[in-house]
Design a protein around this motif. Sequence first.
Motif, mmCIF file in Angstrom:
data_model
loop_
_atom_site.group_PDB
_atom_site.id
_atom_site.type_symbol
_atom_site.label_atom_id
_atom_site.label_comp_id
_atom_site.label_asym_id
_atom_site.label_seq_id
_atom_site.Cartn_x
_atom_site.Cartn_y
_atom_site.Cartn_z
ATOM 1 N N MET A 1 0.666 -1.282 0.196
ATOM 2 C CA MET A 1 -0.046 0.082 0.165
ATOM 3 C C MET A 1 0.883 1.231 -0.057
ATOM 4 N N THR A 2 0.358 2.160 -0.956
ATOM 5 C CA THR A 2 1.357 3.556 -0.902
ATOM 6 C C THR A 2 0.737 4.603 0.089
ATOM 7 N N LEU A 3 1.545 4.950 0.825
ATOM 8 C CA LEU A 3 0.933 6.109 1.718
ATOM 9 C C LEU A 3 1.159 7.434 1.242
ATOM 10 N N VAL A 4 0.040 8.151 1.114
ATOM 11 C CA VAL A 4 -0.049 9.560 0.552
ATOM 12 C C VAL A 4 0.245 10.570 1.611
ATOM 13 N N VAL A 5 1.284 11.245 1.553
ATOM 14 C CA VAL A 5 1.560 12.388 2.412
ATOM 15 C C VAL A 5 0.389 13.325 2.480
ATOM 16 N N LYS A 6 0.217 13.799 3.948
ATOM 17 C CA LYS A 6 -1.157 14.703 4.041
ATOM 18 C C LYS A 6 -0.496 15.686 4.986
ATOM 19 N N MET A 7 0.621 15.985 4.986
ATOM 20 C CA MET A 7 1.308 17.019 5.697
ATOM 21 C C MET A 7 0.845 18.516 5.603
ATOM 22 N N ALA A 8 0.249 19.311 6.480
ATOM 23 C CA ALA A 8 -0.333 20.657 6.600
ATOM 24 C C ALA A 8 0.729 21.428 6.226
ATOM 25 N N PRO A 9 0.385 22.503 5.382
ATOM 26 C CA PRO A 9 1.607 23.496 4.959
ATOM 27 C C PRO A 9 1.779 24.432 6.280
ATOM 28 N N PRO A 10 3.034 24.950 6.308
ATOM 29 C CA PRO A 10 3.378 25.809 7.452
ATOM 30 C C PRO A 10 2.678 27.001 7.669
ATOM 31 N N GLN A 11 2.494 27.412 8.913
ATOM 32 C CA GLN A 11 1.749 28.548 9.120
ATOM 33 C C GLN A 11 2.418 29.852 8.404
ATOM 34 N N GLN A 12 1.655 30.864 8.008
ATOM 35 C CA GLN A 12 2.231 32.053 7.574
ATOM 36 C C GLN A 12 2.574 33.067 8.421
ATOM 37 N N PRO A 13 4.028 33.451 8.655
ATOM 38 C CA PRO A 13 4.383 34.380 9.704
ATOM 39 C C PRO A 13 3.827 35.639 9.443
ATOM 40 N N GLU A 14 3.503 36.564 10.216
ATOM 41 C CA GLU A 14 3.237 37.945 10.017
ATOM 42 C C GLU A 14 4.147 38.759 9.237
ATOM 43 N N VAL A 15 3.879 39.471 8.480
ATOM 44 C CA VAL A 15 4.541 40.418 7.569
ATOM 45 C C VAL A 15 4.863 41.701 8.410
ATOM 46 N N ASP A 16 5.916 42.071 8.484
ATOM 47 C CA ASP A 16 6.489 43.383 9.235
ATOM 48 C C ASP A 16 6.882 44.186 7.861
ATOM 49 N N LEU A 17 6.293 45.170 7.477
ATOM 50 C CA LEU A 17 6.490 46.005 6.429
ATOM 51 C C LEU A 17 7.463 47.112 7.155
ATOM 52 N N SER A 18 7.676 47.256 8.349
ATOM 53 C CA SER A 18 8.653 48.310 8.910
ATOM 54 C C SER A 18 9.842 47.891 9.007
ATOM 55 N N ARG A 19 10.211 46.702 8.653
ATOM 56 C CA ARG A 19 11.551 46.020 8.588
ATOM 57 C C ARG A 19 12.044 46.279 7.258
ATOM 58 N N THR A 20 13.415 46.000 7.042
ATOM 59 C CA THR A 20 14.012 46.037 5.850
ATOM 60 C C THR A 20 14.592 44.312 5.884
ATOM 61 N N TYR A 21 14.086 43.698 4.780
ATOM 62 C CA TYR A 21 14.212 42.296 4.592
ATOM 63 C C TYR A 21 15.551 42.115 3.730
ATOM 64 N N ASP A 22 16.322 41.049 4.092
ATOM 65 C CA ASP A 22 17.631 40.943 3.144
ATOM 66 C C ASP A 22 17.276 40.754 1.679
ATOM 67 N N ALA A 23 16.094 40.269 1.306
ATOM 68 C CA ALA A 23 15.820 40.123 0.073
ATOM 69 C C ALA A 23 14.241 40.237 0.074
ATOM 70 N N VAL A 24 13.710 40.839 -1.302
ATOM 71 C CA VAL A 24 12.291 40.722 -1.588
ATOM 72 C C VAL A 24 12.195 40.092 -2.924
ATOM 73 N N VAL A 25 11.526 38.760 -2.675
ATOM 74 C CA VAL A 25 11.496 38.259 -4.221
ATOM 75 C C VAL A 25 9.773 38.339 -4.801
ATOM 76 N N ILE A 26 9.665 38.739 -5.999
ATOM 77 C CA ILE A 26 8.300 39.028 -6.450
ATOM 78 C C ILE A 26 8.361 37.656 -7.422
ATOM 79 N N GLY A 27 7.014 37.048 -6.773
ATOM 80 C CA GLY A 27 6.633 35.866 -7.712
ATOM 81 C C GLY A 27 6.982 34.613 -6.948
#
Length: 596
Positions: A1-27
């Motif tokens: 029997m083949t097991l199908v992975v049903k792992m929940a996606p990780p939680q989305q952390p809060e976006v902090d637009l006041s900080r400067t990120y090392d990199a911003v990726v579009i797309g």
Amino acid sequence: MTLVVKMAPPQQPEVDLSRTYDAVVIGSGAAGGMAAHVLTSQGMQVLLLEAGKRINVEQELRSMEWPYDHPRRGQLPPGSHGLSFNEYNIRQPPYARGSTYKHVYSYVGGWDGGDYVKNILVDEKDHPYTGTKYAWVRARVLGGKTNIWGRLALRLSDYDFKGKTHDGYGEDWPISYADIEPYYDKVDLLLGISGHKENLPHLPDSLFQRPNKLTWAEVKLRNTLKGMGRVATPYRAGVTTDGVKNKYRSKCFGRGACGRRPGGCDIHAAFDSPTGLIYPAMDTGNLTLRTQAIAHEVLVDPNTGKARGVSFVDAQNRKTYEAKGKVVILAASTLESARLLLLSKSRQHPNGIGNSSGHAGHNFCEHVMGPGASGLVKELVGKPHTLDDGRPGGFYIPRFRNLQDRQNGFIRGYGFEGGAGHSIFPAGTDAPGFGAGFKKRVREYAGAFIGLGGFGEVLARYENYVDLDPQVKDGWGIPSLRFHYQFSDNEKKMCEDMSTTAKEMLEAAGIEIIGVDKTVLTEGWSIHELGTARMGTDPKTSVLNQFQQSHDVKNLFVVDGSSHVSASCQNPTWTIMSLAWRSCEYLADQFKKGEL
């Protein structure tokens, strides 16, 4: 029997637009996902902006649903419409203008199974474009078009990277196969690819997992082509058949509607950017994701002229925000990245950021498709049914034209994708009649058909380009793209040859020809748009260097198909990700040295 992975996606952390990120990726498609994966693994703090929603892909694709369990056999709901081939050719863009339908989608939404992708494809009413005829397929959703891509994962060779050296046309890439080969290997091992080694110099082998088996008819064709100096190889699919170390994915076990035309894999055996790249990157704690963020300008530091971040519109509340980054990476897809470069005008960059050469938007290329042939394998009529469904593809015939001497009045080449065997949607249902006799005929003939269609290189030409429409805007008030693009005589001659050789190969295999298609599909149909910000060594004739870094703005990178110097005839996704990996390793190294 083949097991199908049903792992929940990780939680989305809060976006902090006041900080400067090392990199911003579009797309967040193949390129953006890879950028996020590589940069976070190097310890950089990354903000990923995606114009669309984060959706429940499993709920959308429902690949185990039988057609008769769907209220409309998979068709779009009333009030929704997928554009047809005739509409693209007879009408002028924007194609949804004046439509009485509430929602209008690209031709992919008009295929059987359009209901499964209606929340993945963009609504053309909100996303107009103008100019010459063009079938532009877009997916504004987390993962972009990787949620429904065709899965063919091919490498380029020095026949492609050094095309000018080979035949004198265009420009060579500023890299060779040796530069990218280690990164192709990394992508193979991280994401999984199935296939069979053929030792062809013009189509390098990958680090393959178990290939899918060819059907009886496909083996018959393969054996014939050996004598013609051509190869029919099992479809090289970006699908893990032996498994990969990734808790969000499971290996392919040959089930479900892989043959359903809009595609998609809800057990994530086929690569998609969220499960393959973005969720693992989020697990590092270094990735922050902001969905429904429609980027419309790369912001510039007025003192240095360098990129300082991105201005975006919230898709829901329509307010404008700024995301600050030490490095900005465009990975919005070829045409959207070109649009962003042109939109980002400032005192330092009056023609658009990174566009001192005037080449942004130009040298636009892709693949031409349509011509092919279909046949009947008489030996299989009435034979017992075989289980051929659930394969991510049938076979691929690599380029065989213009490898040594120039042939048939055109340069460059084309390959074929094809398939044969039984499937969930039986071939031959266009047979005349109804009732018991009709059903008997369909059952007897269902697995006896074979078909193949060509994908040819469209030459990169300066006069094929996109710019901004001075009047038309999208649903968020951002200027739309305008196309100035058409196939040349080289593509037309190539297409004539495609239909001739498709027929020739089936006939040589003793297969009865039932159709030869000479129709050239509308520009854009391949969904393989490339160029518009090409790499090069000369800043006067190119936009980026060999690491997809702007010649003009050293902390701006463009890591999607925009950078491609030529289209080749191989599907581009694996090359896009390999180049992005190489560039982002370079970026991280330069960042650590304080060079950006």
